[in-house]
Structure formats: structure tokens, C-alpha cells
Design an enzyme around this catalytic site. Structure first.
Site, short mmCIF file in Angstrom:
data_model
loop_
_atom_site.label_atom_id
_atom_site.label_comp_id
_atom_site.label_asym_id
_atom_site.label_seq_id
_atom_site.Cartn_x
_atom_site.Cartn_y
_atom_site.Cartn_z
N LYS A 103 9.53 -8.33 -9.62
CA LYS A 103 10.13 -7.03 -9.32
C LYS A 103 11.65 -7.12 -9.53
O LYS A 103 12.10 -7.24 -10.66
CB LYS A 103 9.78 -6.59 -7.90
N SER A 146 4.75 0.02 -1.73
CA SER A 146 4.97 0.17 -3.16
C SER A 146 4.66 1.56 -3.71
O SER A 146 5.14 1.90 -4.79
CB SER A 146 4.13 -0.86 -3.92
N HIS A 156 8.65 -5.83 -2.92
CA HIS A 156 9.54 -4.80 -3.46
C HIS A 156 10.87 -4.72 -2.73
O HIS A 156 11.76 -3.98 -3.15
CB HIS A 156 8.84 -3.43 -3.42
#
Length: 387
Positions: free
Chosen positions: A237, A178, A206
């Protein structure tokens, strides 16, 4: 009685590590209002632009009207509702696993999975740059934790080779890191787990919705259908919704229902959040253009910033770390960009190591060509002013 907290706060300020909150007025999107002024948002995890999508809002509204505001209980009491079951079946199908389980957040999904699988008799092998939720999960499990060099499968194997005395051995890694935007060496991790009879857990928070031909994540990106025993991800996300998820075989999920404290001892994810995440999965499957637009923006920005001379680490994704180094200088650049109408956060220790402060630039599918051009122009100006 509280200690003299002002001394700690002053210390944070003097080291350029003090943090404050900025109030975003309105919905998340490429353009937001802060203090009454429009700014371009380049630090959100809303990668596909779904956080304010009408389909998600309609799904959440319908669930809200049917099921109310809250599950009002833990899942093992009366908190399991139809939206939970629908989302879990949908998530498992999307990720290609037998089963899946909802948690209130991705943080809690990692805590729940790790602490249910390993304990004092076991060992964990964790990438040095794993997310804080994984680090905390390792500590909470009380298993012996070995930290291997970032993305270094050889180092991992050397540690695995000396750890046969443990009951279980768990390899755990972010899928898409991340803060650096790079990818775990998943084929090597799968081989290492198979060779050393270890469990492999990957947090793809992610990567889900972004990586792979159809957005199913890092395992699809590498063409790996088998080998990841525990897959965790997030609804907040690319999905633009909320919640955390653990996916795997049916026995794993059965164990988590019985042993994961982060699942057992907390209220269930609200039904409207479940409905929104389910709708997001449908959009990701049916609208590949979302991903195409995102990757076009990623390529444009990386090429431009590279040509300006910025160091972008080894980013392979929508997360583009612009390495600055010094924390105070990083925040000065972030503040200058903010003045120019670009909201791009500076990231400092302890989130990243000392000397590696950076701007964590993230792209969205619905950033327009004009948005991208304004970002590049602003970055060119700060390059001239600060370097």
C-alpha cells in the site's frame, strides 16, 4: 468435469456483478495508460506514490544483483536471507515493536497470525467490516467467531462478557477499513482487551505510512504505545513495495515461526521486494512532505465532493467511498468516468454489502493540482447526469 460455468457467468452479468481485468500499460502512478490512452488513476493503494520511486527501484535492483530473483525455499529451509533479516529489524523499529516477521503477502500474514494463536478451544471477536483475509483466517482457525457491529465497542464488550468459557479470546479489527476509509476505535479496543483479558490484533495495512505524525500507523494516530498485541500490515500500500508483516513481542514472532502455516509452508518473499520495502520505510521517515501532500489532496477532494452533494460515508483517510447504492448504476458511473479519462473503480457485492455499492476513490501524494481539478470536474458532470 466442470459444471455449466456459463450459467454462473450470465448470472453475474445480469446482476451487475461481473468483473473483468483492465491492463495497465507501464508503471503505477497518478497517470497510467490503458488501451493506449492516458487516464488519471484514482483507485490505487499507492498512497505515497512510492511504487515507481527511484530509491525503491535502485534498492530492488541492487538486491536482485546480489541475491537473485527468488529465495527459492521456505524460510525454515534455506529461504531466510539477509534482506529478510534487515527488513524485519527495520519494520520492528519503525512500528515500535520488539520484533517482526515477513510473509509473502498481507493476506497470508493475517492467516498465519490468527490460525497460530487460536483454535477450536478459543473465541474470536471480529468487526463486521473486517477485510476478507481476516474473515477467512477466522474460518480457517476453527475458533468460535463472534461478529460485533462495526466500530461498536459496547457491542464488543457485551459479547466478551459472555465468553469466559474459552481458552483464549482474540479481538481482531482492521485499523483503517479498506472500503469505508474510517478508523477502528483503537482506544476502546485496547480498554476492552485489557478489561476482558483478551488478545488484541489490528490489521493496519492501509494505515502504515499514512496515519500518525510520522506515518507509523493507527497506534501513533491515537497516541497508543502499548496494548496492541499483534500488529499486521502490508508492503503493497503506502510502502509501494510488496509483502506482509506481523509485528509484536519476540515470543509472538517465535511462535509464528513455529506454528504459522502461511509462513512455514510457502516460499519466502523475494529479496528484491524486501530491499524495496526497507527503502520505503527510510523514505517515509525522512520525507514527511509525502504525507503532507497526501493529506492536502485528501482535504481538497473531500471538501469538493461534499459540496457537490456526494455521500462519503465516515471516511477519515485517503480512502474516500462515494456511496451509490445500486451495483449496475455504480458501474455505469465508473464507466462514464473512465470515458472521461478517470480510472475510478466501482466496488460491488460481495466486497461490500448489498445496496452499498460505491466508487472507492483513493488519493496519492503525487496527484497534482491539475489531476485533482480534473477529477472534481468529472465528478460534477456525473453528478448532473446520474443523480
Amino acid at each position: 468435469m466442470l459444471p455449466h460455468l456459463d450459467l454462473e457467468l450470465d448470472s453475474l452479468r445480469s446482476r451487475g456483478l461481473y468483473r473483468g481485468l483492465r491492463l495497465v500499460e507501464g508503471a503505477q502512478g497518478p497517470r497510467v495508460r490503458i488501451n493506449g490512452k492516458e487516464r488519471l488513476l484514482f483507485c490505487s493503494n499507492n498512497y505515497l506514490g512510492l511504487a515507481n520511486h527511484p530509491a525503491l527501484k535502485d534498492a530492488a535492483d541492487a538486491a536482485l544483483r546480489s541475491y537473485g530473483l527468488s529465495a527459492a525455499a521456505s524460510r525454515l529451509i534455506s529461504g531466510t536471507m539477509e534482506p529478510h533479516r534487515t527488513l524485519e529489524l527495520r519494520m520492528a523499529r519503525f512500528l515500535g515493536t520488539e520484533s517482526a516477521l515477513c510473509f509473502p503477502t498481507g493476506y497470508m500474514a493475517n492467516l498465519g497470525a490468527v490460525t497460530a494463536l487460536v483454535g477450536e478451544e478459543d473465541a474470536i471477536f471480529s468487526d463486521r467490516l473486517n477485510h476478507r483475509s481476516i474473515i477467512d483466517a477466522c474460518r480457517l482457525s476453527r475458533a468460535k467467531t463472534f461478529v460485533y457491529r462495526h466500530r461498536d465497542v459496547d457491542h464488543l464488550e457485551s459479547l466478551l462478557g459472555s465468553g469466559w468459557e474459552y481458552r483464549r479470546r482474540l479481538i481482531v479489527s482492521d485499523g483503517l477499513f479498506s472500503m469505508d476509509g474510517d478508523l477502528a476505535p483503537l482506544p476502546g479496543l485496547v480498554d476492552a482487551a485489557n478489561l476482558h483479558n483478551a488478545i488484541l490484533m489490528v490489521d493496519d495495512a492501509h494505515g502504515t505510512g499514512v496515519l500518525g505524525a510520522t506515518g507509523r500507523g493507527i497506534h501513533e494516530h491515537f497516541g497508543i504505545a502499548q496494548g496492541v498485541d499483534v500488529l499486521t500490515t502490508s508492503g503493497s500500500k503506502a510502502l509501494g513495495a510488496y509483502g506482509g508483516f506481523v509485528a509484536g513481542n519476540a515470543k509472538l514472532i517465535e511462535l509464528l515461526v513455529n506454528r504459522a502455516a502461511a509462513f512455514i509452508y510457502t516460499s519466502a518473499l523475494p529479496p528484491d521486494a524486501c530491499a524495496a520495502a526497507t527503502a520505503a520505510l527510510g523514505l517515509i521517515e525522512s520525507r514527511p512532505k509525502l504525507r503532507e501532500d497526501l493529506w492536502r489532496n485528501i482535504r481538497t477532494v473531500k471538501d469538493a465532493l461534499g459540496n457537490l452533494g456526494f455521500h462519503l460515508q465516515d471516511s477519515q483517510s485517503q480512502i474516500v467511498p462515494v456511496l451509490i447504492g445500486d451495483a449496475a448504476r455504480t458501474m455505469a458511473i465508473s464507466d462514464r468516468l473512465f470515458e472521461k479519462g478517470i480510472y475510478l473503480s466501482g466496488i460491488r457485492p460481495p466486497t461490500v454489502p448489498e445496496g452499498e455499492s460505491r466508487l472507492r476513490l483513493t488519493l496519492m501524494a503525487d496527484h497534482s493540482e491539475d489531476d485533482i481539478n480534473r477529477l472534481i470536474q468529472a465528478m460534477a458532470e456525473v453528478r448532473a447526469a446520474f443523480f
